[in-house]
Design an enzyme around this catalytic site. Sequence first.
Site, PDB file in Angstrom:
ATOM      1  N   GLU A   1       0.811  -1.072   0.125  1.00  0.00           N
ATOM      2  CA  GLU A   1      -0.083  -0.061   0.034  1.00  0.00           C
ATOM      3  C   GLU A   1       0.916   1.308  -0.112  1.00  0.00           C
ATOM      4  OE1 GLU A   1      -0.643  -2.582   1.855  1.00  0.00           O
ATOM      5  OE2 GLU A   1      -2.617  -3.360   1.196  1.00  0.00           O
TER       6      GLU A   1
ATOM      7  N   HIS B   1     -11.356  -4.475   9.286  1.00  0.00           N
ATOM      8  CA  HIS B   1     -11.770  -4.320   7.908  1.00  0.00           C
ATOM      9  C   HIS B   1     -13.193  -3.831   7.756  1.00  0.00           C
ATOM     10  CE1 HIS B   1      -8.731  -7.366   7.331  1.00  0.00           C
ATOM     11  NE2 HIS B   1      -8.818  -7.027   5.915  1.00  0.00           N
TER      12      HIS B   1
END
Lengths: 333, 342
Positions: A67, A136
Site C-alpha cells: 500500500e 476491515h
Amino acid sequence: MSTPNSNGRVITMGQAIKEALAEELRRDPTVYVMGEDVAEAGTAFKVLKGLVDEFGPDRVIDSPISEPGITGLGVGAAMTGMRPVVDIMFGDFSTLIMDQMVNQAAKIHYMSGGKLKVPMVLRTTMGATRRSAAQHSQSLHAWFSHVPGVKVVVPSTPYDAKGLLKTAIRDDNPVVFFEDKMMYQLKGEVPEEEYTIPLGVADIKREGTDITIVATSSMVQVSLAAADKLAEIGISAEVVDPRCTFPLDKDALINSAKKTSRALVVDEGYERYGVTAELASVIADGAFYYLDAPVKRMGAMDVPIPFSPVLEDLTVPTPDTVFEMAKTLCGVN
Amino acid sequence: MAKAKSTKPAGKGAGKPAGKPAGKEDVEDLLQMYEQMVRIREFEDKVNELYTTAKMPGLAHLYIGEEAIAVGVCEALNSDDYITSTHRGHGHCIAKGAAVDIMFAELLGKAAGYCGGKGGSMHIADQANGNLGANAIVGGSAGIAAGAAFSAKRLGTGQVAVCFFGEGALGQGLLYETMNMAQLWKLPVIFVCENNMYNEYTHYNETAAGTLAGRAEAFGIHTEEIDGQDIRVVNEAAKRLVERARKGEGPSFLICNTYRYHGHHVGDIDRAYYRPKEEEQEWQQRDPITILADWIIGQKLSDQSVLDHIQADVKSEVARGAEFALNAPFPDPSEVNTNVYA
Ligand SMILES: Cc1ncc(C[n+]2csc(CCOP(=O)(O)OP(=O)(O)O)c2C)c(N)n1
C-alpha cells in the site's frame, strides 16, 4: 435535488464507479488504475471486473501487496504527468499509507510554492456491518479530512458516485474517494450521457421543514429510511448530503438548519473527534440564532468494530436510532 | 546509541577509474564537476556561517564531504531527468542545476526562494531542472522517484529518475516495496545510497543487518558498490547505470561509500560520543574535491591557477547569492494560505 435525466436507466453503485473509471481511462491516456487484484479479479469487491479487458494490464495494473509503495508511486507519477487512480482495498489500510498521503501528497503543492501538483485519486472503502470485524470495517475518512491539501469525497448514490469520481480524476489535487462497501449493490438512476458533479456542492436528498438531517455516504440511505418513518408520525425531515467532507458546502448545511431550526448529523466514522463534530460545529456556528435545539450527532460507537453481528449492529446508526434521535430533537415522545 | 568504530575510508568499494588519458571534452567535464563540487562546498560553508551567526531560521544538514556523489551522478543525467532528494539535499539541488541565490532565499524563508519560502532547507524543489524535491521523511521519496520513472516509461519520454537517500533509509519498508515494483516493471530508476555510515548519531552497523548490497540483490536488481569520494568513479558508474535504465534494462542500486565532514546538522558540534576524531581526520584525507584536483593536476589536464580561478569565482557567486537572499523580502503574509490546493 439532483434529478438525473436517466431515462429510467438503473445501475448499481459498483457499476457507476466502473463506468466513471472506464470513461476517464478512455478520455485521458494518462489515467491509470493500480491496486491489489484490480485487473482480472476486478478488485476484492469485483467492482472493476472487466475493466482490464478494455484497457489492458498496462493501465489497469495489478500491484504487489504494498500500500505505501503504490501510493508513493502514484504520488510520483502524478507529479510527472500521469493521473493515477490508486486502489486501497480497505479503508482500514489507510494507516499504512498515511505518510505518503499526509506528508507527501497533501503538502507537495504547498511546500513547492505551487510549482508541483499531485493530481491523483485514492479510491478506498468504508462502512461496517459486513461482518468483517475490527480491521476491515472502519470509516476513516475523518483522518484525511483533517489534512489541508487533500480533498475527500463520500458519495451516497450511484449517480453521485459516478459524477464525483469523474471530477475527482480531473482534479489537480490528491482526492480520497470513499466507497461504502455495503453500497456497491445499491441501485440508482444514472443517465447514459456523460456528466460530472463538482466537488464541494451538497445535495438535498429529501426536502423537509421540521428537522435537518445531515448525512454522509451510507448514512444518507439510513437517514432517508428514518425520514420515511418520521413522515408517518408527521415530522418532515430534510436530508442533506454534503457529498464531500472537504471541500465542504457549509452554506447548504447552515441554510437548511436555518430553515428547519433543528439539526442532526449522521456519519459512520467514530463519533469521537469525528466528521459529525466538525459538521455540527459548522451548523451551530452558522445557524445559532435560528436553532430551537442543540445540534445532535450520531457516529459509529467509540469501540473497535466487533465481529459478532449482534454486537456490530449496535455500533452504527440505523434507521431506527436515527428516527428516535430525530423524534426526541423535535420534542415528540 | 552509537559505539563508534573506526572504519577505514579507502578500502571499501570497488571501481578504480580507468587510467586512460583524458581528451579535451573529458577535461571540460572534469572541470565542470570540479566547479560544481566547489559550488556545493562553498554554499554549505556559507549556510553554516548563516546558521552560526543566527541569520538563518531552523537547521540545515550539510553535504560537505559527500559532494562527489551528487555531482558525479547528476553530471550523468540530462536536465529533464528526475531526482528526488533528502533532508541533506542542498548538494543534490545544486548538482541538478539550481542557482545558489534562489536557494539561499529559500533557506532564509524569502519570497524569492525556489518554493516562495514555503519549503525551506528540507523541501527545496526545482521542477524546471527535474528536481522533484528534497524530503524530510527518511526514505519518503522512494515511491515518488519510482513513480516518476513509471511516468517516463509510460509516456515514453526516455527520462530516468534517481532516488538519493542515506543508508538510514534502509530501515524503511517503503524502499523495499518500491524496489520490488521497480524491478518487476523494469522502471528506469536508480537508487543511490549515500552511505556516510551514520544514521544521525548511530553507526549503521547497529541498524542494518546483513549486507547493504544484498538488499537490492534479493530483488535481482543490478547493484554496484563504489568509492563515493572519487568523482570519476561515481560518474562512470552513474553513466553505466543511466544507460542501462534508458535502454529499458531496469533499476539499479548504487552504494556510494562516503563521509559527512560536519555534524548531522549544523548544531551537531560535539560528536566524539558517536564517532572518533581520528576517523573524521582519516576521511578528511579523502576529500572528494582534493582527489579530483590532484588528478587534474597530476595528469597535467589543467593547472592550479585554473582551479584557483574557479574557486574564486564560485566563492564570490556564493557571497553575492547570500547577500541577495539576506536583502530579499519575506513573503507577503497573504501567501500563508495560497497553494494549499492546486
Ligand atoms: C521517517 C523518519 N524517521 C526519522 C527521522 C529523523 N531523522 C532525520 S535524519 C535521520 C537520519 C538519517 O540518516 P541517513 O538516512 O543515513 O541520512 P544522513 O543524515 O546520514 O545523510 C533521522 C533518523 C525522519 N526525518 N524521518
